[in-house]
Design a protein around this motif. Structure first.
Motif, short mmCIF file in Angstrom:
data_model
loop_
_atom_site.label_atom_id
_atom_site.label_comp_id
_atom_site.label_asym_id
_atom_site.label_seq_id
_atom_site.Cartn_x
_atom_site.Cartn_y
_atom_site.Cartn_z
N GLU A 147 44.90 -52.93 -8.26
CA GLU A 147 46.20 -52.82 -8.20
C GLU A 147 46.72 -51.74 -9.05
O GLU A 147 47.69 -51.05 -8.89
N ALA A 148 45.84 -51.56 -10.30
CA ALA A 148 46.45 -50.32 -11.17
C ALA A 148 45.06 -49.84 -11.53
O ALA A 148 44.60 -49.94 -12.96
N PRO A 149 44.54 -49.29 -10.80
CA PRO A 149 43.11 -48.37 -11.41
C PRO A 149 43.63 -47.70 -12.46
O PRO A 149 44.46 -46.77 -12.40
N GLU A 150 42.57 -47.12 -13.64
CA GLU A 150 42.69 -46.10 -14.47
C GLU A 150 42.69 -45.07 -13.98
O GLU A 150 43.50 -43.81 -14.33
N LEU A 151 41.77 -44.76 -12.85
CA LEU A 151 41.71 -43.49 -12.15
C LEU A 151 41.54 -43.52 -10.62
O LEU A 151 40.64 -44.57 -10.18
N THR A 152 41.97 -42.71 -9.75
CA THR A 152 41.91 -42.92 -8.41
C THR A 152 41.28 -41.44 -7.89
O THR A 152 41.63 -40.26 -8.15
N LEU A 153 40.09 -41.72 -6.91
CA LEU A 153 39.52 -40.21 -6.39
C LEU A 153 39.68 -40.39 -5.19
O LEU A 153 39.01 -40.94 -4.58
N PRO A 154 40.65 -39.82 -4.36
CA PRO A 154 40.84 -39.83 -3.06
C PRO A 154 40.12 -39.06 -2.29
O PRO A 154 40.38 -37.70 -2.23
N THR A 155 38.82 -39.37 -1.95
CA THR A 155 37.81 -38.60 -1.52
C THR A 155 38.06 -37.96 0.03
O THR A 155 37.69 -37.17 0.50
N ASP A 156 39.05 -38.65 0.71
CA ASP A 156 39.47 -38.10 2.14
C ASP A 156 40.54 -36.97 1.75
O ASP A 156 40.85 -36.28 2.76
N ALA A 157 41.12 -36.61 0.82
CA ALA A 157 41.74 -35.64 0.17
C ALA A 157 41.21 -34.42 -0.60
O ALA A 157 41.60 -33.38 -0.39
N LEU A 158 40.42 -35.03 -1.59
CA LEU A 158 39.75 -34.07 -2.54
C LEU A 158 38.31 -33.96 -1.82
O LEU A 158 37.62 -34.78 -1.51
N SER A 159 37.87 -32.65 -2.49
CA SER A 159 36.30 -32.41 -2.34
C SER A 159 35.48 -33.04 -3.52
O SER A 159 36.10 -33.39 -4.19
N LEU A 160 34.17 -33.08 -2.96
CA LEU A 160 33.37 -33.71 -3.80
C LEU A 160 33.39 -33.13 -5.40
O LEU A 160 33.62 -33.55 -6.34
N GLU A 161 33.44 -31.86 -5.28
CA GLU A 161 33.72 -30.96 -6.52
C GLU A 161 34.73 -31.34 -7.38
O GLU A 161 34.90 -31.67 -8.58
N GLU A 162 35.97 -31.16 -6.73
CA GLU A 162 37.41 -31.59 -7.38
C GLU A 162 37.36 -33.07 -7.80
O GLU A 162 37.88 -33.38 -8.98
N CYS A 163 36.52 -33.98 -7.15
CA CYS A 163 36.54 -35.33 -7.63
C CYS A 163 35.72 -35.46 -8.82
O CYS A 163 36.01 -36.21 -9.94
N VAL A 164 34.65 -34.89 -8.99
CA VAL A 164 33.75 -34.39 -10.11
C VAL A 164 34.39 -34.24 -11.13
O VAL A 164 34.38 -34.78 -12.33
N GLU A 165 35.31 -33.08 -11.04
CA GLU A 165 35.88 -32.42 -11.91
C GLU A 165 37.00 -33.34 -12.55
O GLU A 165 37.06 -33.20 -13.73
N ALA A 166 37.52 -33.98 -11.62
CA ALA A 166 38.70 -34.87 -12.09
C ALA A 166 37.98 -35.99 -13.23
O ALA A 166 38.77 -36.49 -14.14
N ALA A 167 36.96 -36.55 -12.41
CA ALA A 167 36.17 -37.59 -13.46
C ALA A 167 35.83 -37.20 -14.66
O ALA A 167 36.21 -37.67 -15.83
N ILE A 168 35.35 -35.82 -14.75
CA ILE A 168 34.66 -35.36 -16.27
C ILE A 168 35.95 -34.96 -17.00
O ILE A 168 36.03 -35.46 -18.06
N ASP A 169 37.03 -34.52 -16.49
CA ASP A 169 38.41 -34.26 -17.31
C ASP A 169 38.68 -35.61 -17.76
O ASP A 169 38.91 -35.73 -19.06
#
Lengths: 637, 284
Positions: free
Chosen positions: A606-628
């Motif tokens: 319902e309220a995740p701290e972080l969302t990584l939409p893998t159908d919109a972002l590339s793997l690299e973008e997702c990993v970057e977002a997570a590291i950030d």
């Protein structure tokens, strides 16, 4: 007797003592198919009408300038007589040589469905009345569907108004086939299908000379062919606590035994509190009792002073009810205001009352075609399959195991707005997850504190809890992230499904309970790693909110409390197209049971701290977002 | 008074038998009474001193282990048959009841009686008197011993039946009631009538009175070939021809009669809808 007399008849059971049999019959079916008329005819032909009633009805009809109307026997309201429609359900008593009957007349007009349910829910068997000329109509099906939901298994179909179709066999067979097919689809096999003319009196109580082609029972014989359902003493004990009295210095727990039986000395478990004690006495005013069984309203005292409240469910330890805060339900809806996902209601189940939220509307059901349609809202008089969620644990049963503790009503404001039956399919019993078996345990305090470890590592320990559908990319991102963080100097470790199932969780299978236990253990292990100073990344579908909430609670209990829910999101279509392990294909082919997203639920955060939409972002973008995200939330100082 | 000494559900051989019809009726009524007592803050019971409300009191004592944990209201029109008042005062003492007597003193002072119209009189001395008591004490729940088999509009009643701010019964739009889940939520200013005997018949009541040896007024038993089948006010309640001088006699009579119970009650017969109108206004 006065011509205005309006009394309803009492039974004249004959001198058969107090222990005669009584069966409650609902008369249901489409409006104007002649239900009330049929009851009037039944009373007349079995000589059950009160003295003067026939004349009184005739007077009422004459005054309104209308032909004789049998329905006036039960349609007592002026509005019902004036409009010629049954508004509310009524009950009337009569008997055959076999037994006593309570006849429950249920309105057929769709507007009065709540009154139909009020009447029919009390019944143990039903007569489904269908007009021979009009055939099977909307309410014929809807009422049939409701009988099934209400748990009425004995049904006799009465094909009425045979006089209007010249008592023709062909027309009767056509109606018989049509209703038979529908009832068959919902799992009802009628005990008989009887061609009747209520107006002319054919096959009601007396066999018809005009339908010699028919060899089956008359309607009255069909009634006598029903059986009184046995009291559910063979089911496991369920006694909802109705109240606790402190009369005469005794603490008496009052309740009705819904199913099963109990004896003095039995050990009872009260759910969901899980308190337990033995029955010291069974209390009955003016009498003694050593045992009691289903159907009885009793009181008990316990050998220990437990604090037990109304709403708890007493049972034996060998056959406990389910404990859960989420379950599926098949419901009917009666309120003007539509039911929508996200709405909150009060749930009343046996004697418990709990706030409840509609987590999702899965299917809206058309009772006429039995079609299941994807939908978000359930309109008045609609049927649907939902998932309901309560804040605290609830004790209940799957309806197929115990109807009496497997059904509920929903209250909206001041009014009962709907009712439903429970299915636990795909959802685990959470009792084992919350049961604490080890006692006399006290934690030791580490001399190396969480703070010291964080200073040493130059980051805090904590949990990144990945959740998402199979194929969403949880493991791929997790493993990439682990490597990148390690290079940056993080103490980091990935907990992945199969790795844990090889060892720690090797004794767990794939039942809903085992899956829940699997996630519970992962949550506990992750919490320990976090306390040891690690950044733990877990990569599990973890489809249930309750399980993820429990993992968060474990992290909080272990002291670090640093828990971050990360929603690795991708649509089902995308995941299914990726299908890296070929699992979706197998699930679609029916080779995997309870596959999340296909045949088992996925409850998105319902309220995740972080969302990584893998159908919109590339793997690299997702990993970057997570590291950030990590650098901002885990770096000390 | 006879007390049942049999263990519940036991036939003495250690095995228990399914409850019979009277046991099932009793258990359902006890369940309803306990629901009312738990869910409603200000609860009272109407006691007409007739057979039904005596059974209701008896069931209350069963439900609460010998106690009657709420007041009982007797609506006294001043026209009740004198034996009823004597019987009432005796039971109040024996059973330790908290009795509230409801009388519409203003209407009585103004000379209200049945000659002004039976329905008019019933409305003033029963319905109005009851509303006054409910208002004065702030009752949110009033238990009444009505039964479905008595009369057509009662046949359509709910177990928990809401009444509006003027005690009116909105019979055209009654709440759904199923699976023993009753309406227990209601707006302030309104109240609920609770009907624990709704599912009983007249014959059930007498069989239960016989089984449990529940005291009833002597007026029910035939003297000189006449008895009361239903009790009310002296001017409006007639006797029936009967030889039933004891409980067995009454039960035998009811097992074969085709005459309805309220046939002796004159107020029901002023018009086809007389009773419906009385009840819609808040009559019991």
């Amino acid at each position: 007797m006065s011509r205005h007399e309006t009394a309803v008849l009492g039974p004249r059971a004959g001198p058969r003592g107090d222990t005669l049999e009584r069966l409650k019959i609902a008369v249901v079916g489409h409006v104007d198919h002649g239900k009330s008329t049929l009851v009037g005819r039944l009373f007349h032909d079995t000589n059950s009408l009160p003295e003067g009633k026939f004349e009184a009805i005739k007077e009422m009809c004459d005054r309104r300038g209308m032909p004789f109307e049998w329905a006036f026997l039960m349609d007592a309201f002026q509005a019902e007589r004036d409009q010629g429609v049954t508004i509310d359900t009524a009950q009337i008593w009569f008997h055959t040589a076999r037994r006593d009957y309570v006849i429950i007349d249920a309105p057929g007009h769709s507007e009065f469905l709540k009154n139909m349910i009020t009447g029919a829910a009390k019944a143990e068997a039903a007569l489904l009345v269908i007009d021979a000329h009009e055939g099977v109509r909307a309410q014929s099906r809807r009422h049939g569907y409701l009988l099934n939901l209400l748990g009425i298994e004995q049904v006799c179909v009465v094909v009425n108004k045979m006089d209007a179709v010249d008592y023709g066999q062909a027309r009767f067979r056509a109606v018989e086939d049509e209703i038979g097919a529908y009832l068959g689809d919902i799992g009802i096999v009628p005990s008989a299908v009887v061609p009747v003319s209520a107006r002319a009196g054919d096959n009601v109580a007396l066999p018809s000379a005009r339908m010699s082609w028919y060899r089956g029972p008359t309607m009255t014989e069909a009634l006598d062919g029903f059986s009184v359902p046995p009291s559910p003493v063979a089911l496991p004990l369920r006694m909802p606590v109705q109240d606790v009295y402190k009369f005469d210095n005794r603490r008496i727990i009052a309740g009705r035994i819904e199913t099963g039986r109990l004896k003095r000395g039995d050990r009872l478990v009260f759910s969901p509190s899980n308190k337990s004690a033995h029955v010291a006495t069974i209390e009955v005013w003016n009498a003694r009792a050593d045992e009691a069984c289903a159907g009885q309203s009793i009181g008990i005292t316990l050998d220990e002073q437990l604090f037990v409240e109304r709403g708890e469910l007493a049972s034996h330890a060998e056959a406990l009810p389910v404990e859960t805060n989420v379950f599926r339900a098949k419901i009917f809806w009666l309120a003007h205001e539509a039911l929508k996902a996200g709405n909150r209601y009060k749930l009343k189940l046996a004697t418990s009352e709990t706030p409840v939220e509609v987590q999702s509307v899965d299917w809206v059901i058309n009772p006429e075609t039995l079609e299941r349609i994807k939908g978000e809202t359930v309109e008045r008089h609609g049927f649907a399959e939902l998932v309901l969620r309560t804040r605290s644990l609830l004790a209940l049963d799957d309806h197929k195991n115990n109807p009496r503790t497997g059904r509920f009503v929903l209250v909206d404001g001041y009014d009962i707005a709907g009712g439903g039956v429970i299915s636990m399919e795909g959802y685990p019993d959470q009792r084992a997850l919350v049961t604490v078996k080890s006692t006399n345990v006290s934690s030791v305090a580490h001399r190396v504190t969480v703070e010291t470890r964080a200073r040493h590592n130059q980051h805090q320990g904590g949990v990144l809890w990945f959740t998402g559908l199979s194929g969403a990319g949880k493991s791929t991102i997790a493993l990439e992230l682990e490597q990148r963080l390690f290079r940056k100097g993080y103490q980091v470790y990935v907990l992945d499904g199969d790795n844990l199932r090889v060892g720690l969780n090797a004794n767990l299978g794939f039942s809903p309970e085992d899956r829940a236990e699997n996630i519970r253990r992962v949550g506990e292990v992750a919490a320990l790693f976090a306390e040891a100073g690690f950044v733990v990344i877990t990569a599990f579908i973890s489809p249930y909110r309750s399980d993820r909430d429990r993992a968060r609670a474990a992290a909080e209990r272990q002291g670090s409390g640093n828990f971050h829910e990360v929603y690795v999101s991708a649509s089902l279509e995308v995941c299914e197209k990726r299908d890296p392990k070929g699992l979706y294909r197998k699930a679609r082919a029916g080779k995997i049971d309870q596959f999340t997203g296909i045949s088992a639920p996925y409850e998105a955060p319902e309220a995740p701290e972080l969302t990584l939409p893998t159908d919109a972002l590339s793997l690299e973008e997702c990993v970057e977002a997570a590291i950030d995200y990590l650098e901002r939330h885990f770096r000390s100082g | 008074m006879r007390h049942t000494q049999e263990p519940v559900g036991s036939k003495g051989d250690g095995s228990s038998a399914p409850p019979d019809v009277l046991d099932a009726l009793e258990a359902e009524s006890v369940y309803i009474l306990r629901e009312a007592f738990n869910r409603l803050d200000k609860l009272a019971m109407l006691w007409s001193v007739g057979k039904d409300s005596n059974v209701l009191l008896w069931l209350t004592r069963k439900a609460f282990f010998g106690h009657v944990p709420f007041p009982v209201i007797h609506i006294d029109t001043s026209y009740k048959i004198p034996e009823m008042i004597v019987f009432r005062d005796r039971l109040v003492k024996e059973w330790g009841l908290d009795l509230i007597i409801g009388r519409n003193e203003a209407a009585l002072a103004a000379g209200m009686n049945h000659k002004k119209g039976r329905v008019v009189c019933c409305t003033a001395l029963k319905t109005e008197a009851l509303k006054q008591v409910i208002g004065e004490h702030g009752f949110t729940g009033v238990i009444a011993g009505i039964r479905r088999d008595e009369e057509g509009t009662r046949a359509k009643e709910r177990v928990f039946s809401p009444r509006g701010e003027k005690a009116e019964w909105n019979f055209r739009d009654q709440p759904p009631e199923f699976w023993d889940q009753y309406k227990t939520d209601f707006p302030p200013g309104t109240h609920l009538r609770v009907h624990p005997l709704l599912h009983w018949t007249e014959l059930d009541v007498w069989r239960y009175i016989r089984r449990e040896a529940i005291p009833v007024v002597e007026l029910y038993f035939a003297k000189r070939g006449q008895r009361y089948r239903s009790l009310g006010c002296l001017p409006c309640t007639g006797t029936i021809k009967s030889k039933a001088a004891d409980l067995d006699g009454i039960i035998r009579e009811l097992e074969s009669t085709l005459v309805s119970e309220r046939s002796g009650r004159a107020q029901d017969r002023e018009a086809e809808d007389a009773f419906e109108r009385l009840r819609a206004d808040g009559y019991m």
